[in-house]
Design an enzyme around this catalytic site. Structure first.
Site, PDB file in Angstrom:
ATOM      1  N   CYS A 118       0.848  -1.193   0.000  1.00 63.02           N
ATOM      2  CA  CYS A 118       0.000   0.000   0.000  1.00 63.02           C
ATOM      3  C   CYS A 118       0.884   1.244   0.000  1.00 63.02           C
ATOM      4  O   CYS A 118       1.604   1.503   0.985  1.00 63.02           O
ATOM      5  CB  CYS A 118      -0.929   0.004   1.215  1.00 63.02           C
ATOM      6  N   CYS A 121      -0.429   3.847   2.885  1.00 67.00           N
ATOM      7  CA  CYS A 121      -0.115   3.518   4.281  1.00 67.00           C
ATOM      8  C   CYS A 121       1.329   3.075   4.465  1.00 67.00           C
ATOM      9  O   CYS A 121       1.790   2.945   5.612  1.00 67.00           O
ATOM     10  CB  CYS A 121      -1.048   2.416   4.789  1.00 67.00           C
ATOM     11  N   LYS A 125       0.823  -5.472   2.748  1.00 68.11           N
ATOM     12  CA  LYS A 125      -0.516  -5.896   3.140  1.00 68.11           C
ATOM     13  C   LYS A 125      -0.505  -7.352   3.598  1.00 68.11           C
ATOM     14  O   LYS A 125      -0.082  -8.239   2.845  1.00 68.11           O
ATOM     15  CB  LYS A 125      -1.481  -5.745   1.966  1.00 68.11           C
ATOM     16  N   CYS A 132      -9.023   0.838   2.526  1.00 68.56           N
ATOM     17  CA  CYS A 132     -10.343   1.455   2.411  1.00 68.56           C
ATOM     18  C   CYS A 132     -10.163   2.943   2.099  1.00 68.56           C
ATOM     19  O   CYS A 132      -9.564   3.679   2.888  1.00 68.56           O
ATOM     20  CB  CYS A 132     -11.146   1.287   3.705  1.00 68.56           C
ATOM     21  N   CYS A 135     -12.210   5.099   4.861  1.00 67.85           N
ATOM     22  CA  CYS A 135     -11.544   5.194   6.166  1.00 67.85           C
ATOM     23  C   CYS A 135     -10.097   5.664   6.038  1.00 67.85           C
ATOM     24  O   CYS A 135      -9.467   6.026   7.037  1.00 67.85           O
ATOM     25  CB  CYS A 135     -11.571   3.832   6.870  1.00 67.85           C
ATOM     26  N   CYS A 138      -5.525   0.883   5.811  1.00 65.59           N
ATOM     27  CA  CYS A 138      -5.598  -0.529   5.463  1.00 65.59           C
ATOM     28  C   CYS A 138      -6.325  -1.275   6.587  1.00 65.59           C
ATOM     29  O   CYS A 138      -6.037  -1.060   7.772  1.00 65.59           O
ATOM     30  CB  CYS A 138      -4.196  -1.106   5.262  1.00 65.59           C
ATOM     31  N   HIS A 145     -16.949  -1.731   3.162  1.00 63.79           N
ATOM     32  CA  HIS A 145     -17.256  -0.528   3.935  1.00 63.79           C
ATOM     33  C   HIS A 145     -18.764  -0.339   3.900  1.00 63.79           C
ATOM     34  O   HIS A 145     -19.364  -0.182   2.840  1.00 63.79           O
ATOM     35  CB  HIS A 145     -16.558   0.705   3.364  1.00 63.79           C
ATOM     36  N   CYS A 146     -19.388  -0.376   5.076  1.00 64.96           N
ATOM     37  CA  CYS A 146     -20.850  -0.323   5.165  1.00 64.96           C
ATOM     38  C   CYS A 146     -21.303   1.089   5.521  1.00 64.96           C
ATOM     39  O   CYS A 146     -20.981   1.585   6.610  1.00 64.96           O
ATOM     40  CB  CYS A 146     -21.352  -1.315   6.215  1.00 64.96           C
TER      41      CYS A 146
END
Length: 343
Positions: A118, A121, A125, A132, A135, A138, A145-146
């Protein structure tokens, strides 16, 4: 720069709108059921408040449990980061990541076969980890994502999310079952005019509408748990050294369930964290692909003697049976209590 910060701030504010909608609907249902319908039977109110408390408890945990992120051992050290940034050749950068990953329990690869890294970040990973964009981090074993919980559903709160769906169904079924007698009186014209008449109509409609939607979503996630897949993995199979494999993490129905809910079945229906491991490493279907993991002191709990491929059609049948049994239990409990009270 100021405009970008303002847009991010507005995005964060608007992201809470779905949560506020759900909260408003549930609070209205509480007011309509307890105060407007005036159900004086103690058993009704007791069962209702149990469903209400469990619903809000699991919903709260789904919203406010922070997404689990990779630990520091997956971050590039200062020297490795400097070496990686100074290298301009992509092949050489990939080789640097390969050398670093040898010390880590990483089994999955990108579609190109390279180590998943990533850039935002600056971390390698772990298996099943994804970045995400909402957000901006990672997330370990990211499912999706809800927007309805305004949070990433992943390793840290996947159990809470499943319980939230199940208790939401139970809440809707109980309301629909206990309000049906009043809805029938409304239908035949025996219900007196008043505020309760409006609430009965919409309570029945909203409860059934939400139940049908939740039933399909809950059934889909039961299937994912039985197969040990995330929503992202269902759409894009994880890639291993040997190639893509949708069943790469499927170690058998029992162990798949225990990875999410834990070994203590008495805690399965309680929203406390009982998932196995730490989200950085997962047992694989293929024994030879599983490397020893220095990050997990409790790695002995990962008994990989079960192979998902050995279960064959029996595993498929068991997966469907578990999914149907959980959904059936959530639906029938409230109806039985309701009929018992009526008698």
């Amino acid at each position: 720069m100021a405009l970008s910060r303002g847009l991010r701030c507005c995005q964060r504010v608007f992201s809470w709108i779905p949560v506020l909608i759900i909260t408003a609907v549930v609070l209205w249902s509480y007011y309509a059921y307890v105060f407007e319908l005036c159900l004086c039977k103690f058993a009704y109110l007791l069962m209702f408040h149990i469903c209400f408390v469990m619903f809000f408890w699991t919903y709260w945990k789904s919203i406010f449990t922070p997404p689990a992120t990779p630990c520091k051992k997956f971050q590039l050290s200062y020297s490795d980061k400097q070496r990686y940034d100074l290298e301009e050749r992509p092949d050489a950068q990939k080789q640097i990541l390969v050398e670093i990953s040898k010390k880590l329990p990483i089994s999955t690869r990108a579609q190109s076969g390279a180590i998943r890294f990533c850039d935002r970040c600056q971390v390698l990973k772990p298996d099943r980890c994804h970045h995400c964009s909402v957000c901006e981090t990672c997330v370990l074993k990211m499912d999706h994502h809800c927007p309805w919980v305004n949070n990433c559903v992943g390793f840290s709160n996947y159990k809470f999310f499943l319980l939230f769906l199940s208790y939401s169904m139970l809440y809707c079924v109980f309301i629909a079952a206990s309000v049906f007698q009043y809805f029938f009186k409304f239908w035949v014209g025996d219900l007196p005019n008043g505020p309760a008449k409006f609430h009965v109509l919409f309570l029945m409609f909203v409860a059934l509408m939400f139940f049908i939607s939740l039933m399909f979503l809950f059934g889909y996630h039961c299937w994912l748990v039985a197969k040990n897949r995330s929503t992202l993995e269902a759409f894009s199979a994880p890639v291993f050294i040997s190639g893509a494999d949708r069943n790469g993490f499927n170690v058998g129905i029992r162990k798949n369930l225990e990875q999410v809910f834990g070994e203590n079945r008495r805690l399965w229906l309680i929203p406390v964290f009982t998932s196995q491991g730490n989200g950085h490493h997962f047992p694989l279907k293929n024994h030879s692909s599983a490397s020893q993991n220095p990050l997990l002191p409790n790695e002995d709990m990962w008994d990989e003697s079960d192979d998902g491929s050995e279960e064959g059609s029996l595993g498929e049948f068991t997966s469907v049976f578990v999914m149907c049994r959980i959904a059936y239990t959530c639906s029938v409990v409230s109806v039985r209590v309701f009929l018992y009270i009526q008698v």
